[in-house]
Design a protein around this motif. Structure first.
Motif, mmCIF file in Angstrom:
data_model
loop_
_atom_site.group_PDB
_atom_site.id
_atom_site.type_symbol
_atom_site.label_atom_id
_atom_site.label_comp_id
_atom_site.label_asym_id
_atom_site.label_seq_id
_atom_site.Cartn_x
_atom_site.Cartn_y
_atom_site.Cartn_z
ATOM 1 N N GLU A 37 43.754 51.892 49.939
ATOM 2 C CA GLU A 37 42.540 52.419 49.351
ATOM 3 C C GLU A 37 41.420 52.141 50.331
ATOM 4 N N SER A 38 40.736 53.190 50.727
ATOM 5 C CA SER A 38 39.707 53.069 51.747
ATOM 6 C C SER A 38 38.336 53.330 51.151
ATOM 7 N N GLY A 39 37.338 52.596 51.635
ATOM 8 C CA GLY A 39 35.958 52.817 51.248
ATOM 9 C C GLY A 39 35.329 53.959 52.018
ATOM 10 N N GLN A 40 36.054 54.499 53.005
ATOM 11 C CA GLN A 40 35.568 55.648 53.754
ATOM 12 C C GLN A 40 35.691 56.893 52.887
ATOM 13 N N SER A 41 34.866 57.893 53.161
ATOM 14 C CA SER A 41 34.941 59.129 52.390
ATOM 15 C C SER A 41 36.181 59.921 52.799
ATOM 16 N N ALA A 42 36.586 60.860 51.949
ATOM 17 C CA ALA A 42 37.737 61.699 52.253
ATOM 18 C C ALA A 42 37.490 62.513 53.516
ATOM 19 N N GLU A 43 36.255 62.947 53.730
ATOM 20 C CA GLU A 43 35.913 63.714 54.929
ATOM 21 C C GLU A 43 36.035 62.865 56.186
ATOM 22 N N GLU A 44 35.615 61.596 56.116
ATOM 23 C CA GLU A 44 35.745 60.694 57.259
ATOM 24 C C GLU A 44 37.206 60.452 57.610
ATOM 25 N N VAL A 49 41.946 61.522 61.124
ATOM 26 C CA VAL A 49 43.326 61.996 61.246
ATOM 27 C C VAL A 49 43.385 63.190 62.192
ATOM 28 N N ALA A 50 42.445 64.121 62.057
ATOM 29 C CA ALA A 50 42.419 65.305 62.922
ATOM 30 C C ALA A 50 42.213 64.920 64.385
ATOM 31 N N GLN A 51 41.354 63.942 64.641
ATOM 32 C CA GLN A 51 41.126 63.486 66.011
ATOM 33 C C GLN A 51 42.382 62.851 66.598
ATOM 34 N N ALA A 52 43.084 62.061 65.781
ATOM 35 C CA ALA A 52 44.306 61.410 66.262
ATOM 36 C C ALA A 52 45.387 62.447 66.554
ATOM 37 N N LEU A 53 45.532 63.435 65.679
ATOM 38 C CA LEU A 53 46.569 64.444 65.873
ATOM 39 C C LEU A 53 46.236 65.418 67.002
ATOM 40 N N ALA A 54 44.953 65.593 67.299
ATOM 41 C CA ALA A 54 44.538 66.476 68.388
ATOM 42 C C ALA A 54 44.677 65.808 69.748
ATOM 43 N N GLY A 55 45.009 64.528 69.759
ATOM 44 C CA GLY A 55 45.209 63.812 71.013
ATOM 45 C C GLY A 55 43.955 63.154 71.550
ATOM 46 N N LYS A 56 42.881 63.131 70.759
ATOM 47 C CA LYS A 56 41.639 62.497 71.213
ATOM 48 C C LYS A 56 41.728 60.984 71.167
ATOM 49 N N SER A 57 42.642 60.464 70.371
ATOM 50 C CA SER A 57 42.894 59.024 70.340
ATOM 51 C C SER A 57 44.393 58.816 70.145
ATOM 52 N N GLN A 58 44.895 57.702 70.627
ATOM 53 C CA GLN A 58 46.322 57.427 70.523
ATOM 54 C C GLN A 58 46.682 56.738 69.215
ATOM 55 N N LEU A 59 45.676 56.187 68.535
ATOM 56 C CA LEU A 59 45.901 55.478 67.287
ATOM 57 C C LEU A 59 45.054 56.063 66.174
ATOM 58 N N LEU A 60 45.633 56.123 64.985
ATOM 59 C CA LEU A 60 44.864 56.406 63.785
ATOM 60 C C LEU A 60 44.444 55.056 63.237
ATOM 61 N N SER A 61 43.150 54.830 63.165
ATOM 62 C CA SER A 61 42.614 53.547 62.710
ATOM 63 C C SER A 61 41.814 53.772 61.436
ATOM 64 N N LEU A 62 42.284 53.176 60.333
ATOM 65 C CA LEU A 62 41.589 53.258 59.047
ATOM 66 C C LEU A 62 41.297 51.852 58.556
ATOM 67 N N THR A 63 40.232 51.714 57.802
ATOM 68 C CA THR A 63 39.851 50.434 57.229
ATOM 69 C C THR A 63 40.026 50.503 55.726
ATOM 70 N N ASP A 64 40.742 49.530 55.148
ATOM 71 C CA ASP A 64 40.923 49.547 53.701
ATOM 72 C C ASP A 64 39.713 48.942 53.002
ATOM 73 N N ASP A 65 39.746 48.927 51.687
ATOM 74 C CA ASP A 65 38.592 48.485 50.912
ATOM 75 C C ASP A 65 38.333 46.979 50.996
ATOM 76 N N LYS A 66 39.242 46.213 51.584
ATOM 77 C CA LYS A 66 39.037 44.778 51.768
ATOM 78 C C LYS A 66 38.631 44.433 53.192
ATOM 79 N N GLY A 67 38.432 45.469 54.025
ATOM 80 C CA GLY A 67 37.995 45.252 55.395
ATOM 81 C C GLY A 67 39.111 45.115 56.407
ATOM 82 N N ARG A 68 40.365 45.248 55.975
ATOM 83 C CA ARG A 68 41.496 45.163 56.901
ATOM 84 C C ARG A 68 41.703 46.496 57.592
ATOM 85 N N LYS A 69 42.122 46.456 58.856
ATOM 86 C CA LYS A 69 42.379 47.677 59.613
ATOM 87 C C LYS A 69 43.860 48.015 59.582
#
Length: 95
Positions: A37-44, A49-69
């Motif tokens: 569960e992420s505190g980020q918006s669905a658009e964010e 995800v789109a940036q990671a899949l387009a090859g702009k980054s090698q990792l998909l990095s998301l932060t959950d609602d407790k601050g863990r990556k």
């Protein structure tokens, strides 16, 4: 504040804890999906995800609602499911 605990300064943490977006990530060659569960918006989340899949980054990095990556190699992403934002409910009367 102690920096040893996850290196997160609570004053700069911009995650909304009252509204959470459920994110499920399927990883290739893994028997279980990653759910958070992420505190980020669905658009964010969709943009990251789109940036990671387009090859702009090698990792998909998301932060959950407790601050863990959560870090997922972009080439291993099978699917990403983004749920609707849900407001957290507190107490027994909200069942």
């Amino acid at each position: 504040m102690c920096r040893a605990y996850g290196a997160v300064d609570r004053a700069t943490l911009t995650v909304r804890r009252d509204i959470a977006v459920e994110v499920k990530i399927g990883v290739q060659h893994a028997p279980r999906e990653i759910a958070l569960e992420s505190g980020q918006s669905a658009e964010e989340v969709e943009q990251l995800v789109a940036q990671a899949l387009a090859g702009k980054s090698q990792l998909l990095s998301l932060t959950d609602d407790k601050g863990r990556k959560v870090l997922v190699p972009a080439e291993r992403i099978a699917y990403v499911e983004i749920g609707e934002p849900s407001v957290r409910r507190v107490g027994f009367g909200t069942l």
